[in-house]
Design a protein around this motif. Structure first.
Motif, PDB file in Angstrom:
ATOM      1  N   SER A 206       0.847  -1.181   0.000  1.00 21.43           N
ATOM      2  CA  SER A 206       0.000   0.000   0.000  1.00 21.43           C
ATOM      3  C   SER A 206       0.890   1.241   0.000  1.00 21.43           C
ATOM      4  CB  SER A 206      -0.889   0.011   1.247  1.00 21.43           C
ATOM      5  OG  SER A 206      -0.082   0.180   2.422  1.00 21.43           O
ATOM      6  N   PHE A 207       0.293   2.404  -0.253  1.00 18.72           N
ATOM      7  CA  PHE A 207       1.085   3.638  -0.260  1.00 18.72           C
ATOM      8  C   PHE A 207       1.713   3.880   1.111  1.00 18.72           C
ATOM      9  CE2 PHE A 207       1.503   8.207   0.469  1.00 18.72           C
ATOM     10  CZ  PHE A 207       2.277   8.587  -0.618  1.00 18.72           C
ATOM     11  N   GLY A 208       0.936   3.689   2.185  1.00 14.13           N
ATOM     12  CA  GLY A 208       1.470   3.910   3.526  1.00 14.13           C
ATOM     13  C   GLY A 208       2.597   2.958   3.863  1.00 14.13           C
ATOM     14  N   ARG A 209       2.448   1.694   3.487  1.00 14.20           N
ATOM     15  CA  ARG A 209       3.498   0.698   3.760  1.00 14.20           C
ATOM     16  C   ARG A 209       4.750   1.002   2.948  1.00 14.20           C
ATOM     17  NH1 ARG A 209       7.041  -1.514   5.129  1.00 14.20           N
ATOM     18  NH2 ARG A 209       7.502  -3.713   5.518  1.00 14.20           N
ATOM     19  N   TRP A 210       4.577   1.403   1.697  1.00  9.26           N
ATOM     20  CA  TRP A 210       5.726   1.726   0.845  1.00  9.26           C
ATOM     21  C   TRP A 210       6.477   2.934   1.403  1.00  9.26           C
ATOM     22  CZ3 TRP A 210       7.860   5.557  -2.128  1.00  9.26           C
ATOM     23  CH2 TRP A 210       8.819   5.168  -3.074  1.00  9.26           C
ATOM     24  N   ARG A 211       5.733   3.965   1.826  1.00  4.62           N
ATOM     25  CA  ARG A 211       6.388   5.152   2.376  1.00  4.62           C
ATOM     26  C   ARG A 211       7.097   4.824   3.691  1.00  4.62           C
ATOM     27  NH1 ARG A 211       3.408  10.908   2.787  1.00  4.62           N
ATOM     28  NH2 ARG A 211       1.940   9.770   4.108  1.00  4.62           N
ATOM     29  N   GLN A 212       6.532   3.930   4.485  1.00  6.07           N
ATOM     30  CA  GLN A 212       7.198   3.516   5.720  1.00  6.07           C
ATOM     31  C   GLN A 212       8.495   2.786   5.413  1.00  6.07           C
ATOM     32  OE1 GLN A 212       5.107   1.607   9.257  1.00  6.07           O
ATOM     33  NE2 GLN A 212       6.222  -0.148   8.469  1.00  6.07           N
ATOM     34  N   GLN A 213       8.466   1.919   4.383  1.00  4.43           N
ATOM     35  CA  GLN A 213       9.681   1.184   4.023  1.00  4.43           C
ATOM     36  C   GLN A 213      10.756   2.138   3.509  1.00  4.43           C
ATOM     37  OE1 GLN A 213      10.154  -1.744   4.852  1.00  4.43           O
ATOM     38  NE2 GLN A 213      11.876  -2.557   3.680  1.00  4.43           N
ATOM     39  N   LEU A 214      10.343   3.163   2.775  1.00  2.76           N
ATOM     40  CA  LEU A 214      11.294   4.187   2.335  1.00  2.76           C
ATOM     41  C   LEU A 214      11.947   4.849   3.547  1.00  2.76           C
ATOM     42  CD1 LEU A 214      10.867   6.821  -0.446  1.00  2.76           C
ATOM     43  CD2 LEU A 214      11.458   7.587   1.835  1.00  2.76           C
ATOM     44  N   ALA A 215      11.150   5.166   4.562  1.00  3.99           N
ATOM     45  CA  ALA A 215      11.690   5.797   5.763  1.00  3.99           C
ATOM     46  C   ALA A 215      12.658   4.866   6.481  1.00  3.99           C
ATOM     47  CB  ALA A 215      10.543   6.197   6.697  1.00  3.99           C
ATOM     48  N   ILE A 216      12.343   3.566   6.544  1.00  2.00           N
ATOM     49  CA  ILE A 216      13.228   2.604   7.204  1.00  2.00           C
ATOM     50  C   ILE A 216      14.559   2.503   6.467  1.00  2.00           C
ATOM     51  CG2 ILE A 216      13.565   0.144   7.663  1.00  2.00           C
ATOM     52  CD1 ILE A 216      11.779   1.441   9.700  1.00  2.00           C
ATOM     53  N   VAL A 217      14.503   2.407   5.155  1.00  3.06           N
ATOM     54  CA  VAL A 217      15.731   2.290   4.360  1.00  3.06           C
ATOM     55  C   VAL A 217      16.627   3.513   4.555  1.00  3.06           C
ATOM     56  CG1 VAL A 217      16.602   2.315   1.986  1.00  3.06           C
ATOM     57  CG2 VAL A 217      14.810   0.708   2.634  1.00  3.06           C
ATOM     58  N   LEU A 218      16.038   4.696   4.474  1.00  2.00           N
ATOM     59  CA  LEU A 218      16.829   5.915   4.657  1.00  2.00           C
ATOM     60  C   LEU A 218      17.332   6.041   6.093  1.00  2.00           C
ATOM     61  CD1 LEU A 218      14.761   8.505   2.587  1.00  2.00           C
ATOM     62  CD2 LEU A 218      16.889   7.386   1.939  1.00  2.00           C
ATOM     63  N   ALA A 219      16.486   5.701   7.057  1.00  2.00           N
ATOM     64  CA  ALA A 219      16.884   5.823   8.457  1.00  2.00           C
ATOM     65  C   ALA A 219      18.076   4.932   8.778  1.00  2.00           C
ATOM     66  CB  ALA A 219      15.705   5.466   9.359  1.00  2.00           C
TER      67      ALA A 219
END
Length: 270
Positions: A206-219
């Motif tokens: 989902s969009f929310g899950r994808w954006r969360q994964q982006l945040a995890i990768v960058l973090a």
């Protein structure tokens, strides 16, 4: 001691032509960053950074490779590699026949001390090393360790639809922008429902899950480079460090500090 060769002056030859199940070497580069454009190898590749953080685009995914992990790239997979600072680590190239029991898709794996030391040792072998003999035995153990390595979920699936890729590029370029799915869809000329449907079809998220994964990768990338939790939370657009930590704990099962402490303990070179 680790066997490392200066990347800018090294001539490793073509690992695909070395007639051995595994060929490995260590590399070091003190330049501000390296960038290898899209390419592929006949052999599979295991890439382990000991210092520095790599990002690797493999097929349609963006993969983070912090110092406590290695990335597995199947033979024939198109990939590009980038580091944002000085780097040192190890490369191993594995013949397809020897990789038959190893992952068939790209993945990031946790590196045990044994796996790390095997790469260090095998990187010191001549290419080609003698067969049969002790070198061949260690190579067999290395392949077993790669097969047993736990997989870390540190990838960001990238869509193929150009409108979605435009959104992905914008979000990667401005991760602190916390706009709604509707606002992001508008910037790409899409309806909100169309964006949700396309993203789920192309990434499985989902969009929310994808954006969360982006945040995890960058973090994880920023934390591995020495950023504080407060800095990471601000750079990702969270109102407080606490809200970022809550998201991180829900995604990975522990706090950022404990996650990094655990993984860095694994990656310490003896």
């Amino acid at each position: 001691m680790p066997i490392l060769t200066e990347l800018c002056s090294a001539d490793f030859g073509d690992p695909d032509t070395v007639p051995r199940p595994v060929v490995a070497y260590g590399v070091i580069s003190e330049t501000p960053g390296i960038e290898l454009d899209h390419h592929r190898h006949r052999k599979a590749q295991l890439l382990l950074p000991l210092r520095g953080v790599l990002t690797c685009q493999v097929d349609q995914g963006l993969w983070l490779v912090p110092p406590h992990c290695a990335i597995w790239i199947p033979g024939g997979a198109m990939h590009a590699i980038k580091s944002s600072g000085p780097i040192e680590g190890y490369n191993a190239f594995i013949e397809p026949a020897a990789a038959s029991g190893l992952p068939t898709a790209p993945c990031t794996v946790s590196v045990t001390p044994l796996l790390r030391e095997l790469l260090v040792r095998i990187a010191g072998f001549p290419a080609p090393y003698h067969e049969p003999g002790p070198a061949a035995h260690l190579v067999t153990v290395l392949l077993d360790e790669i097969a047993a390595a736990p997989v870390e979920h540190l990838n960001l699936p990238m869509p193929t639809d150009e409108r979605l890729r435009r959104i992905a590029r914008m979000m990667l370029g401005a991760p602190a922008e916390r706009g709604s799915m509707k606002s992001w869809a508008r910037q790409a000329g899409l309806g909100e429902r169309t964006l949700a449907r396309l993203l789920l079809r192309e990434t499985g998220m989902s969009f929310g899950r994808w954006r969360q994964q982006l945040a995890i990768v960058l973090a994880l990338q920023w934390l591995a480079q020495g950023a504080t939790v407060q800095q990471v939370a601000a750079d990702l657009g969270y109102e407080s460090a606490g809200s970022f930590v809550t998201m991180f704990r829900k995604a990975l099962g522990t706090s950022p500090a404990r996650y990094m402490a655990r993984q860095q303990a694994v990656s310490v070179v003896a």
